[in-house]
Design an enzyme around this catalytic site. Structure first.
Site, short mmCIF file in Angstrom:
data_model
loop_
_atom_site.label_atom_id
_atom_site.label_comp_id
_atom_site.label_asym_id
_atom_site.label_seq_id
_atom_site.Cartn_x
_atom_site.Cartn_y
_atom_site.Cartn_z
N SER A 171 0.88 -1.22 0.12
CA SER A 171 0.01 -0.04 -0.03
C SER A 171 0.86 1.24 0.10
CB SER A 171 -1.07 -0.09 1.05
OG SER A 171 -1.59 1.30 1.35
N TYR A 184 -2.31 -0.77 10.47
CA TYR A 184 -2.23 -1.07 8.98
C TYR A 184 -0.90 -0.30 8.34
CZ TYR A 184 -3.55 -1.57 4.00
OH TYR A 184 -3.71 -1.94 2.81
#
Length: 298
Positions: A171, A184
């Site tokens: 990501s 995350y």
């Protein structure tokens, strides 16, 4: 010593020129027709889109790993309907023993894995002080340590065969974190370091390569409710787009892929702007508060 420095500079310039030429000319692409592709988190979202894309590109067998049998079964039936052999195994990649056990089962039932796609991930979506300790650990176990276990399970055979590819669906938050997703962002940053180290470690391993994909916000249910201030300027990516670009990066043996290309600008700005300026950009763009409306699943 001077000669060594001159040689180093010359080699670097040649490689840069080669990369520029390669970006203009179509490179030789990997033929997927003999490949067995294993995708973690393959039952839905980007993982399911990846399964469809690998099948379209002619992969011989698709193997799906995940924690929810219903999703895995539906995805496997969809791939089989496309004419590609597909198998699924229930596996929590955060569980080391389970990964090794299921890896053995895959080898016995399907054969050697030649492309491993580490896609499985979870997000807790809260600040540090509001986060549950077990939920924080879960993110690290699945998003980061899971890649250690899957790679250790399948990489040795790839090295023996001199044929393999390790893929990480990461990501852009690995390079530019946001508030409200500290679990995350941390796990993805660790995952990025893992892949960067692994990629360098494979330089002297013929036939085995790695690809790390760093997409912007993608419209999957995992990040449902996340809101960007300027959605027309920075629209969320479609899972199908991420899947298409990922498979193409694997076929071209591209080490790192940022999606969309504008994310390169973000990386450059982060490396040259002072922290105060970066904070203003976060506030203006809405990334500072984008997780306030988060309703995603883990």
């Amino acid at each position: 010593m001077l000669l060594r420095w001159l040689l180093f500079v010359a080699q670097t310039l040649v490689l840069v020129a080669k990369a520029l030429v390669g970006s203009l000319l179509p490179p030789k692409r990997r033929d997927l027709r003999a490949d067995h592709v294993l995708i973690t988190g393959g039952g839905r979202g980007i993982g399911r889109a990846l399964a469809r894309e690998f099948a379209r590109r002619g992969a011989r067998k698709i193997i799906l790993w995940g924690r929810t049998e219903k999703c895995l079964k539906e995805a496997a039936e969809e791939i089989q309907a496309m004419g590609t052999e597909c198998h699924y195994f229930i596996c929590d990649v955060g569980n080391r023993e389970e990964v090794y056990r299921q890896a053995k089962a895959v080898r016995e039932k399907v054969g050697d894995i030649t492309i491993l796609v580490n896609n499985a991930a979870v997000v807790h979506g809260k600040s540090l002080m509001d986060s549950d300790d077990d939920a924080l650990l879960k993110s690290q176990h699945i998003n980061t340590l899971g890649q250690f276990w899957t790679t250790k399970a399948f990489l040795p055979r790839m090295l023996e065969l001199q044929n393999g590819h390790i893929v990480c669906l990461n990501s852009i938050l690995a390079l530019s974190a946001i508030p409200g997703a500290i679990d995350y962002c941390t796990s993805k940053a660790s995952s990025f370091a893992f892949m960067e180290s692994l990629t360098l470690g494979l330089l002297d391993c013929p036939g085995v390569n790695a690809t790390t994909v760093l997409p912007f916000h993608t419209s999957t249910e995992m990040f449902q409710g996340m809101r960007i201030r300027f959605p027309n300027l920075f629209p969320p990516l479609k899972p199908e787009t991420v899947a298409q670009r990922t498979v193409e990066a694997v076929r071209q043996n591209q080490a790192f892929l940022l999606l969309p290309w504008t994310m390169h600008i973000l990386v450059i700005l982060k490396s040259i702007l002072p922290q105060a300026a970066l904070e203003e950009i976060h506030k203006f763009s809405g990334s500072y508060t984008c997780m306030n409306t988060f309703k995603g699943r883990s």
